[in-house]
Design an enzyme around this catalytic site. Structure first.
Site, PDB file in Angstrom:
ATOM      1  N   LYS A 167       0.845  -1.200   0.000  1.00 28.91           N
ATOM      2  CA  LYS A 167       0.000   0.000   0.000  1.00 28.91           C
ATOM      3  C   LYS A 167       0.881   1.251   0.000  1.00 28.91           C
ATOM      4  O   LYS A 167       1.910   1.283   0.702  1.00 28.91           O
ATOM      5  CB  LYS A 167      -0.899  -0.020   1.247  1.00 28.91           C
ATOM      6  CG  LYS A 167      -1.869   1.136   1.356  1.00 28.91           C
ATOM      7  CD  LYS A 167      -2.735   0.976   2.598  1.00 28.91           C
ATOM      8  CE  LYS A 167      -3.771   2.060   2.749  1.00 28.91           C
ATOM      9  NZ  LYS A 167      -4.614   1.882   3.951  1.00 28.91           N
ATOM     10  N   SER A 186      -9.521   1.656   3.058  1.00 29.04           N
ATOM     11  CA  SER A 186      -8.727   2.465   2.160  1.00 29.04           C
ATOM     12  C   SER A 186      -7.672   1.683   1.381  1.00 29.04           C
ATOM     13  O   SER A 186      -7.144   2.194   0.397  1.00 29.04           O
ATOM     14  CB  SER A 186      -8.024   3.559   2.960  1.00 29.04           C
ATOM     15  OG  SER A 186      -7.155   2.990   3.919  1.00 29.04           O
ATOM     16  N   SER A 213      -9.596  -0.666   7.198  1.00 29.64           N
ATOM     17  CA  SER A 213      -9.051  -0.505   5.853  1.00 29.64           C
ATOM     18  C   SER A 213      -8.377  -1.736   5.258  1.00 29.64           C
ATOM     19  O   SER A 213      -8.044  -1.730   4.071  1.00 29.64           O
ATOM     20  CB  SER A 213      -8.061   0.652   5.827  1.00 29.64           C
ATOM     21  OG  SER A 213      -8.767   1.840   5.669  1.00 29.64           O
TER      22      SER A 213
HETATM   23  N1  GLN Z   1     -12.889   4.022   6.686  1.00 32.03           N
HETATM   24  C1  GLN Z   1     -12.209   4.429   7.879  1.00 32.03           C
HETATM   25  C2  GLN Z   1     -11.808   5.877   7.772  1.00 32.03           C
HETATM   26  O1  GLN Z   1     -12.057   6.467   6.759  1.00 32.03           O
HETATM   27  C3  GLN Z   1     -11.038   3.545   8.120  1.00 32.03           C
HETATM   28  C4  GLN Z   1      -9.847   3.900   7.357  1.00 32.03           C
HETATM   29  C5  GLN Z   1      -8.663   3.040   7.678  1.00 32.03           C
HETATM   30  O2  GLN Z   1      -8.785   2.002   8.308  1.00 32.03           O
HETATM   31  N2  GLN Z   1      -7.497   3.534   7.287  1.00 32.03           N
HETATM   32  O3  GLN Z   1     -11.268   6.434   8.696  1.00 32.03           O
END
Ligand code: GLN
Length: 489
Positions: free
Chosen positions: A79, A154, A178
């Site tokens: 990532k 994400s 994410s």
């Molecule tokens: N969807 C969550 C957020 O937008 C989690 C994101 C993540 O785990 N990096 O904060």
């Protein structure tokens, strides 16, 4: 050659038998990326030259009969919020568009020591803020099962790349789901380890008390192998836990009969999709047939989790992102104006809408007069959420829930409604708030062929148990290796 059907273990076996070379596989990876990634958009940067050189060196080692690591020659995608020396790291943000890090994250060093070959950096929501990968400043990633759908976020690029066979393994980061959400949307395994289990050194910080790195793979066994490789104490990360590293892979086949599995009643709520619910219930029955003891449990503070998470995560993000001011990293705007004006112009041009929203929300929650009412209150509720889990783990060994209330939603469906996007994290964020390990495993598909994920959570540092319970599910349900057949509609 179709990497969609090859696990890391199989690949290493084929190399050792002389049936395949790492050079062939890595060359094939880039051909496949060339062919399919123009539709999926999983990658932001490729490391082709170095990857081919590493593959050649690995082949020479294997041919010479030298000892090689458990991930020898296995293509891995990372990532784009983890740094690799000399490879651009953008975090999906314009503000870091020209940033080339001078050092390499511990997780990448460890994967490389085990023989893995990093093939490229994957797309993500800007600074990992999002649940769909649509917040990437560059382009959205598409779900390999249906190109009109999001891959989840994400870490959407990492999940999509494993699902589409452009990598065999991938790393993501999970602050509120994410890793697990994209794993469930793309039909692969994704795991968030206990907070502190894996070093965050070289992971660009979003919300430091919640962030954790973990694997994506097609099977639980491979995730166990990656975890065994990347976890363990690291003196470069002050929150890294000095806990013993268990033999996750070796323990996978230990029996799970009589394991107590808790099903929290608060996770079977109104917004839960009918078909998702049906598959999760089928999953529960499968565990019953394996001799597990299923119990209903209660996690009463679940209803406060979204509010708690979005206060803590934004507060930490507003502080972490203060460093992007045009001085040390990334782009700089209006170099000739006053310092203040340069900061303002750089952050205005460099950050996207969602990042700005979070910085504002977090700054507000931390500001004098509001700190006690919002941030401090959220910390107290976080403790209550943790206590819910501690109480539940007196009664059960593992907790089972859906990973997400729905299957992958359509691209654009939630982009104008941040609250509905935030609500899609309802089942994954409690795990981060409590610092627990959690895993999403495929548990079938809906009537449109879209994957559904089942989430399992365990007590702190119980990854060996968690992986074992997930492995038995995958084996009994035959859920491994169901490669996507991309559809356009
Ligand atoms: N969807 C969550 C957020 O937008 C989690 C994101 C993540 O785990 N990096 O904060």
């Amino acid at each position: 050659m179709n990497l969609k059907n090859l696990t890391a273990e199989k690949l290493v076996g084929l190399y050792k038998n002389g049936d395949l070379t790492a050079t062939e596989v890595i060359t094939n990876v880039y051909e496949e990326i060339e062919r399919s990634d123009k539709d999926i958009h999983a990658f932001l940067a490729l490391c082709q030259q170095r990857a081919i050189e590493e593959a050649r060196r690995m082949d020479a080692k294997i041919a010479a009969g030298d000892a090689v690591g458990p991930l020898a020659g296995v293509p891995v995608a990372i990532k784009d919020n983890m740094v690799i020396r000399d490879v651009p790291t953008t975090c999906g943000s314009r503000i870091l568009e020209n940033f080339v890090p001078p050092y390499t994250a511990t997780v990448v060093e460890r994967l490389r020591s085990a023989g893995a070959i990093v093939i490229g950096k994957t797309n993500c929501d800007e600074f990992a803020m999002g649940s769909s990968t649509e917040n990437s400043a560059f382009f959205p990633t598409r779900n390999p099962h249906n190109l009109q759908r999001v891959p989840g976020g994400s870490s959407g690029g990492s999940a999509a790349s494993v699902a589409s066979g452009t990598s065999v393994l991938a790393l993501g980061s999970d602050t509120g789901g994410s890793i697990r959400t994209p794993a469930s949307f793309c039909g692969v395994v994704g795991m968030k380890p206990t907070y502190g289990r894996v070093s965050r050194y070289g992971l660009v910080a979003f919300a430091s008390s919640l962030d954790q790195i973990g694997p994506f793979s097609k099977s639980v066994r491979e995730s166990a192998q990656v975890l065994e490789t990347i976890c363990g104490f690291d003196h470069f990360d002050s929150t890294s836990a000095d806990a013993s590293v268990d033999e996750f892979v070796k323990n996978l086949d230990q029996p799970i009969k009589d394991t107590r599995i808790g099903v929290p009643k608060e996770y079977f709520i109104g917004g839960l999709d009918r078909e998702v619910k049906a598959r999760i219930e089928a999953g529960i029955r499968l565990y019953e047939s394996l001799g597990c003891d299923i119990q209903e449990i209660s996690l009463p503070h679940t209803e406060y989790a979204i509010a708690t998470y979005y206060l803590i995560a934004t507060a930490e993000a507003s502080s972490n992102l203060a460093r992007y001011d045009g001085v040390r990293f990334g782009i700089r705007e209006s170099g000739n104006s006053s310092l203040q004006e340069m900061y303002r112009a750089t952050r205005h041009a460099g950050f996207g809408k969602e990042v700005k929203r979070r910085v504002l929300l977090g700054t507000y929650a931390l500001s004098a007069g509001y700190y006690d009412a919002y941030y401090l209150k959220a910390l107290k509720v976080r403790t209550l959420i943790l206590r819910d889990f501690q109480k539940a783990f007196e009664q059960v060994d593992v907790i089972l829930t859906p990973t997400s209330p729905t299957v992958a939603f359509k691209i654009g469906e939630k982009t104008d409604d941040p609250l509905s996007m935030y609500l899609s994290d309802i089942f994954t964020i409690t795990c981060n708030l409590a610092g627990l390990p959690g895993i999403s495993v495929p548990c079938g598909k809906n009537s449109e062929g879209l994957p559904i994920g089942l989430q399992l959570m365990a007590n702190h540092f119980q990854e060996a148990l968690l992986l074992r319970v997930a492995h038995h599910f995958e084996k009994a349900g035959g859920f491994t290796l169901t490669p996507p057949t991309p559809q356009l509609a």
